[in-house]
Scaffold this active site. Structure first.
Site, PDB file in Angstrom:
ATOM      1  N   ARG A  91       1.050  -1.493   0.304  1.00  0.00           N
ATOM      2  CA  ARG A  91       0.051   0.315  -0.184  1.00  0.00           C
ATOM      3  C   ARG A  91       0.539   1.276  -0.157  1.00  0.00           C
ATOM      4  O   ARG A  91       2.219   1.468   0.651  1.00  0.00           O
ATOM      5  CB  ARG A  91      -0.684  -0.172   1.076  1.00  0.00           C
ATOM      6  N   HIS A 179      -7.213   6.790   1.239  1.00  0.00           N
ATOM      7  CA  HIS A 179      -8.199   5.692   1.742  1.00  0.00           C
ATOM      8  C   HIS A 179      -8.787   5.122   0.233  1.00  0.00           C
ATOM      9  O   HIS A 179      -9.476   4.511   0.958  1.00  0.00           O
ATOM     10  CB  HIS A 179      -8.812   6.371   2.882  1.00  0.00           C
ATOM     11  N   ARG A 239      -4.375  15.126  13.192  1.00  0.00           N
ATOM     12  CA  ARG A 239      -4.300  15.578  12.222  1.00  0.00           C
ATOM     13  C   ARG A 239      -5.457  17.070  12.540  1.00  0.00           C
ATOM     14  O   ARG A 239      -6.736  16.283  12.625  1.00  0.00           O
ATOM     15  CB  ARG A 239      -4.787  15.078  10.998  1.00  0.00           C
TER      16      ARG A 239
END
Length: 402
Positions: A91, A179, A239
């Protein structure tokens, strides 16, 4: 026999891994993760046929990604899997404009991906470090990258561009979305459930330490809350989410923060942690009796509710709402409160089913199907490797060489 696919999913605080047989159904051979790398790391491996589960501490001191990878390599060796791995899927958080399907990670591709590190400073360097470690451990295997940004590449152009001078847009200052591997997996699950319609006008809430929403129609991305970077959109664990650019200018010009200080502030000291002053972990905040903890949870839910409204407008309505990832799958209270925020769209949750974490948590009177679907980015990577033309070409070349 070299017939297995190893998938590695490296993040800022974890390293997930899975091994699949390399055929269409992708039978799972092994799955686990090293979690809490920066604070009391822990190794977990799911029980599987003939193999007991593992859940053990890796000590109280923080470890780095090299140590986490070494723990994974040990598990693979103990399971006699290293010699079976012919392909390693990674990923990769940022693929930029050029990488919109699985790609062989040769040196030319890796050099292009290194140039994107400043656009995903927490994740990209870790992802590429894992590629280097896997290449050293498994020199016989092909290293193949699958990109979180790729799923969103089919969005309309107006969903990608910012109101900046066109010359800047042409250099790549656009919304990429993230995502994507998680959303791709959810889209495939929705196609299994609904057929090609894939739930129609759908909003998927990927709620974990990183959090975003994606509006999809018939399984294709239409709009998403993350943009140029993984900072945008929702409040996250550490974040900040969407922020007036004027705040950044103020911090640079008036507070005299350096670039590095700004990165640390916005990526690591903000979000739920910053608002609460206690923790970035939703479980800790929900169990706390501190007012600041409650306010952090309130802000998290408020911003999600507001963004659901925005994405529903982009879709022209809402047929399906899906919760996934750590908070989405495991925090009934958060799902309940988001359901209340979206009641005007026809969302109505069944209290008991939601508390139990059933797959369908909407009530019979809800006009919107509300589902809880576990995230599986590792299977999404393996699936992408099987269907990608570039990855298939690489595998064909591998077989020819052998």
């Amino acid at each position: 026999m070299i017939d297995a696919i190893l998938v590695l999913n490296g993040g800022s605080s974890s390293l997930k891994f899975a091994v699949f047989e390399g055929r269409d159904e992708l039978p799972l051979l092994l799955r686990g993760n090293v979690s809490s790398i920066g604070h009391r790391p822990r190794l977990r491996v799911e029980a599987s046929a003939g193999r007991p589960g593992i859940d053990r501490s890796l000590g109280d001191a923080p470890i780095n990604i090299d140590n986490a990878f070494a723990a994974v390599a040990s598990i693979l060796a103990d399971g006699n899997l290293l010699g079976r791995v012919g392909r390693v899927g990674h990923r990769i958080v940022h693929g930029g404009r050029d990488f919109t399907e699985a790609m062989l990670l040769d040196e030319r591709t890796l050099e292009s991906l290194r140039l994107l590190e400043s656009m995903a400073p927490i994740h990209q360097a870790i992802n590429l470090k894992v590629v280097a470690l896997a290449s050293e451990l498994l020199p016989q295997a092909l290293q193949i990258g699958c990109f979180d940004t790729a799923y969103h590449s089919t969005r309309p152009e107006l969903a990608k561009i910012y109101a900046l001078p066109r010359a800047m847009t042409e250099t790549g200052i656009v919304s990429y979305g993230f995502h994507g591997l998680s959303y791709s997996h959810i889209a495939s699950k929705l196609r299994d459930r609904y057929g090609v319609r894939a739930g129609g006008r759908t909003i998927v809430a990927h709620l974990g330490s990183g959090a975003s929403l994606c509006a999809m129609n018939a399984g294709r991305s239409v709009a998403t809350t993350m943009g140029f970077s993984t900072l945008d959109g929702l409040v996250m664990s550490t974040r900040c989410g969407a922020l007036d650019p004027g705040v950044v200018l103020h911090l640079l010009q008036e507070r005299r923060l350096s670039g590095d200080e700004l990165v640390t502030l916005l990526y690591e000291r903000s979000g739920l942690l910053g608002v609460s002053g206690i923790s970035g972990d939703m479980r800790t905040l929900i169990s706390s009796n501190q007012l600041a903890a409650a306010e952090a949870v309130d802000l998290f839910v408020y911003r999600i509710g507001r963004e659901i409204g925005s994405l529903a407008a982009a879709l022209g309505g809402l047929d399906t709402l899906v919760f996934t990832a750590g908070i989405g799958e495991n925090a009934p209270l958060v799902r309940e409160r988001i359901g209340v925020a979206a009641v005007w769209l026809g969302v109505d949750l069944d209290e008991e089913r939601n508390r139990e974490g059933a797959e369908v948590v909407s009530s019979p009177k809800s006009r919107v199907d509300v589902l809880v679907i576990p995230a599986d980015e590792e299977r999404a990577v393996a699936t992408e490797m099987l269907i990608s033309r570039s990855a298939a070409t690489a595998s064909t070349q591998e077989r020819s060489a052998s």
